[in-house]
Write a protein that holds these residues in place. Sequence first.
Motif, PDB file in Angstrom:
ATOM      1  N   MET A   1       0.843  -1.174   0.000  1.00 16.32           N
ATOM      2  CA  MET A   1       0.000   0.000   0.000  1.00 16.32           C
ATOM      3  C   MET A   1       0.892   1.243   0.000  1.00 16.32           C
ATOM      4  N   LYS A   2       0.413   2.279  -0.651  1.00 18.07           N
ATOM      5  CA  LYS A   2       1.145   3.545  -0.676  1.00 18.07           C
ATOM      6  C   LYS A   2       0.454   4.526   0.257  1.00 18.07           C
ATOM      7  N   ILE A   3       1.199   4.936   1.293  1.00 15.83           N
ATOM      8  CA  ILE A   3       0.675   5.842   2.310  1.00 15.83           C
ATOM      9  C   ILE A   3       1.472   7.145   2.252  1.00 15.83           C
ATOM     10  N   ILE A   4       0.742   8.251   2.267  1.00 12.15           N
ATOM     11  CA  ILE A   4       1.406   9.547   2.381  1.00 12.15           C
ATOM     12  C   ILE A   4       0.785  10.272   3.568  1.00 12.15           C
ATOM     13  N   GLY A   5       1.422  11.349   3.992  1.00  8.38           N
ATOM     14  CA  GLY A   5       0.843  12.089   5.093  1.00  8.38           C
ATOM     15  C   GLY A   5       1.572  13.370   5.380  1.00  8.38           C
ATOM     16  N   VAL A   6       1.020  14.066   6.371  1.00  8.15           N
ATOM     17  CA  VAL A   6       1.603  15.323   6.835  1.00  8.15           C
ATOM     18  C   VAL A   6       1.649  15.277   8.355  1.00  8.15           C
ATOM     19  N   ALA A   7       2.779  15.680   8.919  1.00  6.39           N
ATOM     20  CA  ALA A   7       2.924  15.820  10.363  1.00  6.39           C
ATOM     21  C   ALA A   7       3.113  17.298  10.671  1.00  6.39           C
ATOM     22  N   ALA A   8       2.321  17.800  11.629  1.00  2.16           N
ATOM     23  CA  ALA A   8       2.414  19.216  12.001  1.00  2.16           C
ATOM     24  C   ALA A   8       1.893  19.389  13.424  1.00  2.16           C
ATOM     25  N   CYS A   9       2.763  19.862  14.319  1.00  7.20           N
ATOM     26  CA  CYS A   9       2.338  20.099  15.703  1.00  7.20           C
ATOM     27  C   CYS A   9       2.221  21.599  15.957  1.00  7.20           C
ATOM     28  N   THR A  10       1.707  21.957  17.115  1.00  9.49           N
ATOM     29  CA  THR A  10       1.465  23.376  17.410  1.00  9.49           C
ATOM     30  C   THR A  10       2.738  24.208  17.411  1.00  9.49           C
ATOM     31  N   VAL A  11       3.823  23.662  17.929  1.00  9.78           N
ATOM     32  CA  VAL A  11       5.085  24.408  17.967  1.00  9.78           C
ATOM     33  C   VAL A  11       5.854  24.221  16.657  1.00  9.78           C
ATOM     34  N   GLY A  12       5.662  23.074  16.017  1.00  8.41           N
ATOM     35  CA  GLY A  12       6.306  22.832  14.730  1.00  8.41           C
ATOM     36  C   GLY A  12       7.741  22.373  14.849  1.00  8.41           C
ATOM     37  N   ILE A  13       8.085  21.809  15.992  1.00  5.24           N
ATOM     38  CA  ILE A  13       9.455  21.329  16.155  1.00  5.24           C
ATOM     39  C   ILE A  13       9.421  19.843  16.505  1.00  5.24           C
ATOM     40  N   ALA A  14       9.544  19.513  17.760  1.00  5.61           N
ATOM     41  CA  ALA A  14       9.748  18.130  18.198  1.00  5.61           C
ATOM     42  C   ALA A  14       8.707  17.133  17.706  1.00  5.61           C
ATOM     43  N   HIS A  15       7.441  17.316  18.072  1.00  6.65           N
ATOM     44  CA  HIS A  15       6.439  16.306  17.735  1.00  6.65           C
ATOM     45  C   HIS A  15       6.265  16.126  16.231  1.00  6.65           C
ATOM     46  N   THR A  16       6.449  17.182  15.481  1.00  5.04           N
ATOM     47  CA  THR A  16       6.328  17.081  14.026  1.00  5.04           C
ATOM     48  C   THR A  16       7.315  16.050  13.490  1.00  5.04           C
ATOM     49  N   TYR A  17       8.568  16.168  13.874  1.00 11.10           N
ATOM     50  CA  TYR A  17       9.607  15.284  13.340  1.00 11.10           C
ATOM     51  C   TYR A  17       9.573  13.897  13.965  1.00 11.10           C
ATOM     52  N   ILE A  18       9.191  13.818  15.233  1.00 10.88           N
ATOM     53  CA  ILE A  18       9.064  12.503  15.880  1.00 10.88           C
ATOM     54  C   ILE A  18       7.919  11.731  15.219  1.00 10.88           C
ATOM     55  N   ALA A  19       6.799  12.409  14.978  1.00 10.39           N
ATOM     56  CA  ALA A  19       5.650  11.767  14.321  1.00 10.39           C
ATOM     57  C   ALA A  19       6.046  11.273  12.928  1.00 10.39           C
ATOM     58  N   GLN A  20       6.776  12.101  12.187  1.00 12.97           N
ATOM     59  CA  GLN A  20       7.221  11.701  10.850  1.00 12.97           C
ATOM     60  C   GLN A  20       8.065  10.437  10.922  1.00 12.97           C
ATOM     61  N   GLU A  21       9.055  10.446  11.788  1.00 12.58           N
ATOM     62  CA  GLU A  21       9.967   9.310  11.897  1.00 12.58           C
ATOM     63  C   GLU A  21       9.240   8.039  12.333  1.00 12.58           C
ATOM     64  N   LYS A  22       8.393   8.161  13.340  1.00  6.05           N
ATOM     65  CA  LYS A  22       7.687   6.983  13.857  1.00  6.05           C
ATOM     66  C   LYS A  22       6.726   6.413  12.820  1.00  6.05           C
ATOM     67  N   LEU A  23       5.999   7.274  12.104  1.00  7.97           N
ATOM     68  CA  LEU A  23       5.076   6.803  11.073  1.00  7.97           C
ATOM     69  C   LEU A  23       5.822   6.132   9.929  1.00  7.97           C
ATOM     70  N   GLU A  24       6.921   6.744   9.489  1.00  2.00           N
ATOM     71  CA  GLU A  24       7.682   6.144   8.388  1.00  2.00           C
ATOM     72  C   GLU A  24       8.259   4.795   8.801  1.00  2.00           C
TER      73      GLU A  24
END
Length: 105
Positions: A1-24
């Motif tokens: 399956m081909k999954i795409i997405g967007v990660a964006a947190c309120t501050v736009g720093i830590a959770h954004t990149y952690i979410a990206q890494e964990k999902l990938e």
Amino acid sequence: MKIIGVAACTVGIAHTYIAQEKLENAGKKAGHEISIETQGTIGTENELSAKQIQEADIVILAADVKVSGRDRFEGKRVIQVPTEVAVKSPNKLIKKVEEVMAQKQ
């Protein structure tokens, strides 16, 4: 399956990149092709191409803020969750994506 997405947190720093890494990592571990764009304080990174969007089976929006360019996903199946879900339970989220896609068929 081909999954795409967007990660964006309120501050736009830590959770954004952690979410990206964990999902990938969770998506690849489950045998899927996955690409996650980040939208943070330094702007958009790993921007999804029109081809990636067109070929995607499903879109994950792991966001605590308004995702810019959401209209790009018009007509696609979209699952939206807070970044916290992607950070704490990425494997469960990928399982949920698989369930949603199985129901579609």
